[in-house]
Structure formats: structure tokens, C-alpha cells
Design an enzyme around this catalytic site. Structure first.
Site, PDB file in Angstrom:
ATOM      1  N   GLU A  92     -46.709  -3.728 -28.845  1.00  0.00           N
ATOM      2  CA  GLU A  92     -46.294  -4.812 -29.753  1.00  0.00           C
ATOM      3  C   GLU A  92     -45.325  -5.660 -28.942  1.00  0.00           C
ATOM      4  OE1 GLU A  92     -47.410  -5.387 -32.696  1.00  0.00           O
ATOM      5  OE2 GLU A  92     -48.415  -3.520 -33.209  1.00  0.00           O
TER       6      GLU A  92
ATOM      7  N   CYS B 250     -39.900 -11.311 -33.094  1.00  0.00           N
ATOM      8  CA  CYS B 250     -41.162 -11.553 -32.385  1.00  0.00           C
ATOM      9  C   CYS B 250     -42.074 -12.450 -33.202  1.00  0.00           C
ATOM     10  CB  CYS B 250     -41.845 -10.227 -32.102  1.00  0.00           C
ATOM     11  SG  CYS B 250     -42.110  -9.259 -33.603  1.00  0.00           S
TER      12      CYS B 250
HETATM   13  P1  NAD Z   1     -37.421  -4.972 -23.569  1.00  0.00           P
HETATM   14  O1  NAD Z   1     -38.846  -4.934 -23.156  1.00  0.00           O
HETATM   15  O2  NAD Z   1     -36.401  -5.360 -22.572  1.00  0.00           O
HETATM   16  O3  NAD Z   1     -36.948  -3.544 -24.130  1.00  0.00           O
HETATM   17  C1  NAD Z   1     -37.639  -2.878 -25.166  1.00  0.00           C
HETATM   18  C2  NAD Z   1     -37.416  -1.376 -25.007  1.00  0.00           C
HETATM   19  O4  NAD Z   1     -38.007  -0.930 -23.782  1.00  0.00           O
HETATM   20  C3  NAD Z   1     -35.958  -0.962 -24.939  1.00  0.00           C
HETATM   21  O5  NAD Z   1     -35.812   0.305 -25.566  1.00  0.00           O
HETATM   22  C4  NAD Z   1     -35.707  -0.845 -23.441  1.00  0.00           C
HETATM   23  O6  NAD Z   1     -34.627   0.006 -23.124  1.00  0.00           O
HETATM   24  C5  NAD Z   1     -37.028  -0.267 -22.984  1.00  0.00           C
HETATM   25  N1  NAD Z   1     -37.379  -0.536 -21.588  1.00  0.00           N
HETATM   26  C6  NAD Z   1     -36.995  -1.577 -20.805  1.00  0.00           C
HETATM   27  N2  NAD Z   1     -37.592  -1.481 -19.596  1.00  0.00           N
HETATM   28  C7  NAD Z   1     -38.384  -0.382 -19.631  1.00  0.00           C
HETATM   29  C8  NAD Z   1     -39.278   0.227 -18.709  1.00  0.00           C
HETATM   30  N3  NAD Z   1     -39.511  -0.272 -17.491  1.00  0.00           N
HETATM   31  N4  NAD Z   1     -39.957   1.337 -19.098  1.00  0.00           N
HETATM   32  C9  NAD Z   1     -39.793   1.837 -20.332  1.00  0.00           C
HETATM   33  N5  NAD Z   1     -38.942   1.320 -21.242  1.00  0.00           N
HETATM   34  C10 NAD Z   1     -38.261   0.217 -20.911  1.00  0.00           C
HETATM   35  O7  NAD Z   1     -37.387  -5.911 -24.846  1.00  0.00           O
HETATM   36  P2  NAD Z   1     -36.093  -6.497 -25.584  1.00  0.00           P
HETATM   37  O8  NAD Z   1     -35.705  -7.747 -24.910  1.00  0.00           O
HETATM   38  O9  NAD Z   1     -35.089  -5.444 -25.780  1.00  0.00           O
HETATM   39  O10 NAD Z   1     -36.741  -6.819 -27.010  1.00  0.00           O
HETATM   40  C11 NAD Z   1     -37.170  -8.075 -27.368  1.00  0.00           C
HETATM   41  C12 NAD Z   1     -38.669  -8.205 -27.123  1.00  0.00           C
HETATM   42  O11 NAD Z   1     -39.376  -7.362 -28.006  1.00  0.00           O
HETATM   43  C13 NAD Z   1     -39.158  -9.604 -27.401  1.00  0.00           C
HETATM   44  O12 NAD Z   1     -40.052  -9.994 -26.394  1.00  0.00           O
HETATM   45  C14 NAD Z   1     -39.884  -9.455 -28.727  1.00  0.00           C
HETATM   46  O13 NAD Z   1     -40.873 -10.421 -28.974  1.00  0.00           O
HETATM   47  C15 NAD Z   1     -40.441  -8.089 -28.624  1.00  0.00           C
HETATM   48  N6  NAD Z   1     -40.738  -7.562 -29.960  1.00  0.00           N
HETATM   49  C16 NAD Z   1     -42.046  -7.458 -30.344  1.00  0.00           C
HETATM   50  C17 NAD Z   1     -42.360  -7.010 -31.619  1.00  0.00           C
HETATM   51  C18 NAD Z   1     -43.785  -6.893 -32.076  1.00  0.00           C
HETATM   52  O14 NAD Z   1     -44.017  -6.216 -33.057  1.00  0.00           O
HETATM   53  N7  NAD Z   1     -44.742  -7.521 -31.414  1.00  0.00           N
HETATM   54  C19 NAD Z   1     -41.335  -6.645 -32.491  1.00  0.00           C
HETATM   55  C20 NAD Z   1     -40.024  -6.772 -32.066  1.00  0.00           C
HETATM   56  C21 NAD Z   1     -39.736  -7.212 -30.784  1.00  0.00           C
END
Ligand code: NAD
Length: 488
Positions: A255, A289
């Protein structure tokens, strides 16, 4: 519950039981509005990841959880709804403090919504058919849907409870042990969920919740004991995770980000449309998102829409998310504000006109606030129209008729949400079919846990919610009994 009264936590939920953390590192809970440290939790490291996977693996191999019936699992998971309900206000407060969600949105979303979500998913699971028999071309076969295995659920900070439940409830109901990797920005909110999970006392090994940074996420993704990764977060991280999972053909659902369009047709009544549209633009201070961030409007009505939006955005109350009446709170972190301000600077350098905001609100000297910011006359090819900003920044983009509007809306690497506004319902519905996005509204926008949710294109892979949301947690097997043919 051990420690629940304090905002400084020392234990980690491993396999459903509280264990002392060995990591030594800690994560501070920081108020996004005041920048003050309001608590802390252990930062999960490799040791916790290994321990959680080991417990989950053993549970899976022993069949402790997966050999129970769906009815038994449903009863056990349903208890989570009550455990969450007793903590509703506390959880919603933590979320408001940590990620800046205004109280009016946080209470329904992070407080009361989670129990409703659990009940809805449990109810939907009752129609799952995990063992059916049907005749193939030649023979009868039994189609069995088995749990996919150990699930790693990696979640961001913007919907820390619901986004987690959207993964772990279907996973648990399917019979999978789960390990949650929660975001470091919302540690106390996630610990409130951990308290509820600990309280319901699922069998040992069934559920762990680790708060940690990308390192803990990477360690989980690369762990041999994990069978499936359910991820919500940025497209960049999702891409990295998919690449890592490809080596072992590990199952993934994604997602990811969005840059969703609200398309206004030439027949709209703005007094009706703008009150519908505004909350979908400003949701979670623009850190959603699904936020409608590209407002695609008839060229002839561009200025009228811009004026209407500017007046309404200007009237929003910006401030402490816990103060009643606040419409827009701070962004989650300094890092997020830097990112959003970088995009505002890119917008200023483009041909678009900055018609509102662009700076930090004077009344909020502390905290990661950004003024609601509107760019008008934006070319859809501009960086601010193509990339996800994840803050209170919106683009008004002119279109030259319905076909052009759909072309613009679909001209995006993303495809998560979208909406069509028209005075003519049939016209709106016909255009909705042409949007390349996973969740589309006509004359409004909503999502419903009974419906599948997810993205087209780089907004994701797979669906959460609805009966479709169980598929990623089930493997399909067919068993054919040849005994009678072999004469035995
Ligand atoms: P992010 O990708 O930086 O982090 C998300 C999660 O992944 C966090 O728990 C982070 O610690 C972890 N993470 C980061 N790097 C990682 C790696 N290499 N391997 C495994 N885990 C890792 O995202 P963010 O900036 O914290 O969140 C915002 C993003 O999430 C936006 O792009 C938003 O659109 C998206 N989002 C999508 C939905 C959906 O349902 N499509 C819902 C909410 C947020």
C-alpha cells in the site's frame, strides 16, 4: 498491564507477552506540536527481530494458532475490539500528539474506528470458505486455503492503528502469526495497540509488536523465517522491499503513495462541491496517501475554484491538534516538514502561481507546522503535480473538457484514489469508470472496510479490506484423492 500507566516503556511485546528489551537503544516519543519529548520506548534491533520471528516460526510449525478453527480464531480476535475500545481516547491522544492529527479526526480514526474495523473484518471472515470440494475437468478435488505463513506487517506513522489492523486482523484470522514493525514516529500510539494485543492473550508466538526504524524493517524483510511482507509506506521503500522479496519469491502486498485527482466537471455547483472536497484535501494535515491533492478544474472556472478554495483554506484553524476546533495540526516531524518545504520551493520555481500559504504559520513558533498552501494554474507535468508531497500543499490544474480531465487525472505514476464531481450523476459515474485508480468516488470520496482498498500502478499491489483483503494471507492448495482409481 505492566507499565501501561507510564509513557516511558521498557518492555517489548514478543510473541504476545511482555519481555525485557535487550536492545539498549531507545526511541523518543516527540510531540509534533511542541517538539517536546513526551515518552520513550525500546528501539527494536536485530535481537528482537530474531526473537519475534523465532517465536512466530515455532507457533506456525507447531500449529498452535493455525490449527484452531476459524470460529475459534474469530472469537479470540474479536476480543481485540473491546481491548481497543477501552483505550480509545488514550490511543487517539497519543496519535494526535505524535503525528499531529487534529483531535476531531483522531478520535474517530485512531480512537473509536479501530474497534469498528476489527468487528467488521471478523464479520467478513465468516464468509470465508477455507475448504471446499469441486469437480475439475476429470476429478473431484478439495480446495484448501491455508495460512501463508509468518507475516511481517510494516506500517507507517500516519494511520498507525488502522493500517496495522488492516493487515494483522486478516492475517490472524487466516491463521498466520504476525510480527508488526511499527514506525518510530508514533511509538506510544503503537504501544497502546500492543497493550490491547497483550491483554487478549493470544497463544504464545502469535503476535509481536516492535517499534524501530528502517533497520528493524530491513532485518524483518531479509529474515528467512518470514513468509510474507505486508507493507504500507512510500513507493521508494516498497520498491526496495519487493526487490529483496523477489530473491525468495516471498509474498508481498504493498500500500504505497498517491497523488490523487479530484476532477471537477463544468457543471459543478461549487457551494455543494467545495465542502465535500475540502476534508478530502486536508485529511491528516495532507499527510494521507488518499488525499485529493490535484484539483483538476475546467479552465473557464479555474479562478472561481481557486477563489473558493482559498477562502475556505484561509478560514481553517491551525494549531495544537489536541485543542478542540483545530483543523490543521503540525506535520509529523522536522524531516517531513523539510521535505514539504522543499516541494513548496520547487513550486515557487515552476510556472505555477502560489495563491495561498507557502510559509510557516506565525502563531505556531514551535512544532512542525506548514501553512495550508495552494498553487494555481499548475501544469500536470510539474514536479509538484507529479510527486507525492505529503503535506498541506495542493495543485489546481486546468482542464479543457472531460476527456482532457481524465487524461490529466491518469497522467500520474500513482493510482490510489480519485473523485469526479459533476452536477450530472450519470456523467460522473461514466467518467469514474475511466479513472485508473483503486478507490474512486463520485460527488464525494470515502473508503469502507467492507470494500477492497489499494492502488493501481505505483500506488501498490494487492488489496486490503473487504473479502479480497484475506487473499494475500492464504495459499491455495488442491488435494485430489486418487484412492478409488488406484483400486485401494
Ligand atoms: P516509509 O516508506 O519511509 O516508512 C514506512 C515504514 O517502513 C516505516 O515503519 C519505516 O520504518 C519502514 N521502513 C523504512 N525503510 C525500510 C526498509 N528499507 N525496509 C523495511 N522497512 C522500512 O514511509 P513514510 O514516509 O513513513 O510514510 C508515508 C508514506 O506511506 C507515503 O508515501 C504514503 O502515501 C504511504 N502510505 C500509503 C498508504 C496506502 O494505504 N496506500 C497509507 C498510508 C501511507
Amino acid at each position: 498491564v505492566r507499565n501501561e500507566g507510564s509513557n516511558h516503556r521498557h518492555d517489548v511485546l514478543l510473541g504476545g507477552r511482555w519481555s525485557s528489551s535487550t536492545s539498549g537503544e531507545r526511541i523518543d516519543a516527540v510531540s509534533a506540536a511542541t517538539e517536546e519529548v513526551v515518552g520513550s520506548v525500546p528501539c527494536a534491533g536485530q535481537h528482537e527481530v530474531d526473537a519475534a520471528v523465532d517465536l512466530a516460526r515455532r507457533s506456525f510449525e507447531d500449529g498452535t494458532w493455525r490449527s484452531t478453527s476459524l470460529v475459534e480464531r474469530s472469537a479470540a480476535v474479536l476480543a481485540l475490539a473491546d481491548a481497543l475500545a477501552t483505550r480509545a481516547e488514550r490511543t487517539a491522544q497519543f496519535a494526535s500528539i505524535e503525528n499531529g492529527t487534529p483531535w476531531s479526526a483522531s478520535l474517530p480514526m485512531n480512537g473509536h474506528g479501530p474497534s469498528v474495523l476489527v468487528r467488521s473484518l471478523v464479520e467478513q471472515a465468516s464468509s470465508l470458505e477455507l475448504r471446499t470440494t469441486r469437480r475439475g475437468l476429470v476429478r473431484e478435488g478439495t480446495i484448501v486455503r491455508e495460512p501463508v505463513g509468518v507475516v511481517a506487517a510494516i506500517v507507517p506513522w500516519n494511520g498507525p492503528v488502522n493500517l496495522t489492523l488492516g493487515k494483522i486482523v486478516p492475517a490472524l484470522l487466516a491463521g498466520c502469526p504476525v510480527i508488526i514493525k511499527a514506525a518510530p514516529e508514533t511509538p506510544l500510539t503503537s504501544y497502546s495497540l500492543a497493550d490491547a494485543l497483550a491483554e487478549i492473550g493470544l497463544p504464545t508466538g502469535t503476535v509481536s509488536l516492535l517499534v524501530g526504524g528502517p533497520e528493524a524493517g530491513r532485518a524483518l524483510v531479509e529474515h528467512d523465517g518470514v513468509d510474507k511482507v505486508a507493507f504500507t509506506g512510500s513507493t521508494a521503500t516498497g520498491r526496495w522491499i519487493m526487490e529483496r522479496c523477489a530473491t525468495r519469491i516471498r509474498r508481498v502486498t504493498m500500500e504505497l503513495g498517491g497523488k490523487s485527482a479530484a476532477v471537477l466537471l463544468d457543471d459543478v455547483d461549487l457551494d455543494t462541491v467545495l465542502p465535500q472536497l475540502l476534508p478530502r484535501m486536508t485529511l491528516l494535515n495532507g499527510q494521507a496517501c488518499i488525499a485529493l491533492t490535484r484539483i483538476v478544474v475546467p479552465r473557464a472556472r479555474h479562478d472561481e475554484v481557486v477563489d473558493g478554495l482559498t477562502d475556505r483554506l484561509r478560514a481553517l484553524q491551525i494549531g495544537d491538534p489536541l485543542v478542540p476546533g483545530t483543523d490543521i495540526g503540525p506535520l509529523v516531524s522536522q524531516r517531513q516538514r523539510d521535505r514539504v518545504e522543499g516541494y513548496i520551493a520547487a513550486g515557487r520555481r515552476s510556472d505555477a502561481s502560489l495563491v495561498l500559504g507557502g510559509g510557516r504559520p506565525e502563531a505556531c513558533p514551535k512544532g512542525w507546522f506548514v501553512e495550508p498552501t495552494l498553487f494555481a494554474g499548475v501544469d500536470n507535468a510539474a514536479v509538484i503535480a507529479q510527486e507525492e508531497i505529503f503535506g498541506p500543499v495542493w495543485c489546481v490544474i486546468p482542464h479543457d473538457g472531460d476527456d482532457d480531465a481524465i487524461r490529466i487525472a491518469n497522467d500520474s505514476p500513482y493510482g490510489l484514489a480519485g473523485a469526479i464531481f459533476s452536477g450530472d450523476r450519470a456523467r460522473g459515474l461514466a467518467l469514474a469508470d475511466r479513472l485508473r485508480a483503486g478507490v474512486v468516488g463520485v460527488n464525494g470520496w470515502s473508503s469502507d472496510p467492507g470494500h477492497p482498498f489499494g492502488g493501481f500502478k505505483q500506488s501498490g499491489l494487492g488489496r486490503e479490506g473487504g473479502i479480497e483483503g484475506f487473499d494475500p494471507y492464504l495459499e491455495t492448495k488442491v488435494i485430489v484423492d486418487h484412492s478409488e482409481f488406484e483400486g485401494s
